[in-house]
Scaffold this motif. Structure first.
Motif, mmCIF file in Angstrom:
data_model
loop_
_atom_site.group_PDB
_atom_site.id
_atom_site.type_symbol
_atom_site.label_atom_id
_atom_site.label_comp_id
_atom_site.label_asym_id
_atom_site.label_seq_id
_atom_site.Cartn_x
_atom_site.Cartn_y
_atom_site.Cartn_z
ATOM 1 N N HIS A 227 50.687 46.484 44.915
ATOM 2 C CA HIS A 227 51.836 45.901 44.872
ATOM 3 C C HIS A 227 51.815 44.892 45.907
ATOM 4 N N ALA A 228 51.340 45.152 46.815
ATOM 5 C CA ALA A 228 51.191 44.566 47.625
ATOM 6 C C ALA A 228 50.684 42.628 47.278
ATOM 7 N N THR A 229 50.290 42.543 46.588
ATOM 8 C CA THR A 229 48.645 41.824 45.641
ATOM 9 C C THR A 229 49.200 41.333 43.937
ATOM 10 N N THR A 230 50.096 42.136 43.374
ATOM 11 C CA THR A 230 50.921 41.646 42.018
ATOM 12 C C THR A 230 52.173 42.237 42.022
ATOM 13 N N GLY A 231 52.844 42.669 42.937
ATOM 14 C CA GLY A 231 54.149 43.372 42.599
ATOM 15 C C GLY A 231 54.423 44.450 41.587
ATOM 16 N N ARG A 232 53.119 45.147 41.433
ATOM 17 C CA ARG A 232 53.424 46.048 40.584
ATOM 18 C C ARG A 232 52.769 47.212 41.473
ATOM 19 N N ARG A 233 53.023 48.601 40.678
ATOM 20 C CA ARG A 233 53.446 50.552 40.578
ATOM 21 C C ARG A 233 51.917 50.507 39.907
ATOM 22 N N MET A 234 51.172 51.056 40.978
ATOM 23 C CA MET A 234 50.367 51.748 39.860
ATOM 24 C C MET A 234 50.720 52.826 38.929
ATOM 25 N N GLU A 235 50.518 52.607 37.342
ATOM 26 C CA GLU A 235 51.012 53.866 36.265
ATOM 27 C C GLU A 235 49.797 54.141 35.919
ATOM 28 N N HIS A 236 48.965 53.525 35.930
ATOM 29 C CA HIS A 236 47.574 54.045 35.286
ATOM 30 C C HIS A 236 46.250 54.403 36.220
ATOM 31 N N PRO A 237 46.223 55.399 36.672
ATOM 32 C CA PRO A 237 44.749 55.674 37.204
ATOM 33 C C PRO A 237 43.310 55.558 36.452
ATOM 34 N N VAL A 238 42.931 55.098 37.643
ATOM 35 C CA VAL A 238 41.469 55.050 37.231
ATOM 36 C C VAL A 238 40.962 56.010 37.391
ATOM 37 N N SER A 239 39.064 56.351 37.099
ATOM 38 C CA SER A 239 38.082 56.963 38.150
ATOM 39 C C SER A 239 37.448 56.294 38.825
ATOM 40 N N VAL A 240 37.051 57.360 40.154
ATOM 41 C CA VAL A 240 36.797 55.799 41.214
ATOM 42 C C VAL A 240 35.215 57.001 41.866
ATOM 43 N N ILE B 5 36.401 49.367 40.639
ATOM 44 C CA ILE B 5 37.216 50.130 40.293
ATOM 45 C C ILE B 5 38.678 48.832 40.271
ATOM 46 N N ILE B 6 38.501 48.422 41.756
ATOM 47 C CA ILE B 6 39.960 47.472 41.851
ATOM 48 C C ILE B 6 40.664 46.653 40.342
ATOM 49 N N SER B 7 38.496 46.341 39.479
ATOM 50 C CA SER B 7 39.216 44.833 38.670
ATOM 51 C C SER B 7 38.673 45.494 37.580
ATOM 52 N N GLU B 8 38.814 46.743 37.250
ATOM 53 C CA GLU B 8 39.611 48.515 36.267
ATOM 54 C C GLU B 8 41.495 47.998 36.180
ATOM 55 N N ILE B 9 41.415 48.693 37.788
ATOM 56 C CA ILE B 9 43.023 48.950 38.028
ATOM 57 C C ILE B 9 43.372 47.967 37.983
ATOM 58 N N LEU B 10 43.662 46.072 37.940
ATOM 59 C CA LEU B 10 43.709 45.459 37.001
ATOM 60 C C LEU B 10 44.397 44.780 36.009
ATOM 61 N N GLN B 11 43.115 45.119 35.355
ATOM 62 C CA GLN B 11 43.329 45.566 34.105
ATOM 63 C C GLN B 11 43.802 46.218 33.031
ATOM 64 N N ALA B 12 44.356 47.211 33.928
ATOM 65 C CA ALA B 12 44.793 47.947 33.669
ATOM 66 C C ALA B 12 46.557 48.394 33.419
ATOM 67 N N HIS B 13 46.839 47.460 34.382
ATOM 68 C CA HIS B 13 48.251 46.748 34.393
ATOM 69 C C HIS B 13 48.524 45.200 34.110
ATOM 70 N N GLY B 14 47.701 45.170 33.432
ATOM 71 C CA GLY B 14 47.865 43.672 32.345
ATOM 72 C C GLY B 14 47.942 42.536 34.009
ATOM 73 N N VAL B 15 47.032 42.586 34.840
ATOM 74 C CA VAL B 15 46.547 41.247 35.449
ATOM 75 C C VAL B 15 45.451 41.142 35.669
ATOM 76 N N GLU B 16 44.941 39.334 35.295
ATOM 77 C CA GLU B 16 43.724 38.540 35.503
ATOM 78 C C GLU B 16 42.747 39.531 36.439
ATOM 79 N N VAL B 17 41.906 39.370 36.429
ATOM 80 C CA VAL B 17 40.973 39.733 37.514
ATOM 81 C C VAL B 17 40.037 37.995 37.844
ATOM 82 N N SER B 18 40.848 38.159 39.589
ATOM 83 C CA SER B 18 39.583 36.602 39.817
ATOM 84 C C SER B 18 38.989 37.171 40.929
#
Length: 242
Positions: free
Chosen positions: A32-45, A53-66
């Protein structure tokens, strides 16, 4: 000429500590702090690096990883753990025997002790500090989840840092990784370490044994037995882990 030291690399979560279930909240906060989104798609950690983990979280929420976004996420994640330290202290704990084993190994001149973890360095220090375990390991020679997506690649980084600081040459013969997941076993063997698996997390002895570590322990409760195991799986002693 004296024998080289043994490099002992500890996983943190479910090997040394139970963080009290705060991890999911920290990922939600950081997302939320970095993208404004909330965690709706948990991933395995379990057994994975923070970068993966973070790359997968971002991709799962439609955010381009950089790289820039990953760096921001790491900072937000560390801040989230600081905010939740009191909750972690209340709900979490150091696992049985962890403090005693860390202390016993820290007293040995023939051992260098650090961490190999999927956490960031800041979060690693924070987690062990909450439970009073931070004074037993050398964080400077550890390997962290921001170093590489593949956990196996972290082993060489820790070996290199330890060699630079202590002057010994660390290889599979004198590097021991201790963790609670099959992925820890894989990472150790592919990265160049002997592995002790401990059934203190979500994987039982049978599951861990199938992954093929040098040794499986139920837990860390018997300090002398764990110390013997650590030194026994290292070729440095030529001893037995029994």
């Amino acid at each position: 000429m004296s024998s080289p030291r043994t490099l002992v690399l500890w996983d943190i979560d479910h090997t040394l500590i139970d963080a009290g279930g705060v991890t999911a909240d920290t990922y939600d906060h950081a997302l939320h702090a970095t993208t404004g989104r909330r965690m709706e798609h948990p991933v395995s950690v379990a057994g994975r690096t923070e970068r993966a983990i973070i790359s997968e979280i971002l991709q799962a929420h439609g955010v381009e990883v950089s790289d820039e976004l990953l760096d921001s996420f790491y900072v937000a994640l560390a801040e989230a753990f600081v905010v939740r330290e009191a909750v972690m202290r209340e709900r979490g704990r150091a696992l049985s025997g962890a403090r005693e084993v860390l202390a016993a190994l820290a007293e040995r001149e023939d051992v260098v002790q650090s961490v190999l973890t999927g956490n960031t360095e800041a979060v690693s220090i924070g987690k062990l500090t909450v439970f009073g375990l931070d004074g037993f390991v050398d964080f400077e020679v550890g390997a962290y989840g921001t170093d590489h997506e593949d956990r196996a690649a972290l082993v060489a980084g820790a070996q290199r840092r330890a060699a630079d600081k202590y002057g010994d040459f660390f290889t599979v013969r004198n590097t021991v990784l201790i963790g609670d997941t099959p992925n820890d076993v894989r990472a150790g063997h592919e990265g160049g370490a002997r592995v002790i698996a401990v059934a203190t997390g979500f994987n039982d002895v049978n599951v861990l044994s199938e992954a093929g570590p040098e040794l499986v322990l139920e837990d860390l409760a018997d300090t002398d037995a764990v110390v013997r195991a650590v030194l026994g799986v290292s070729d440095r002693t030529g001893g037995s882990a029994g």
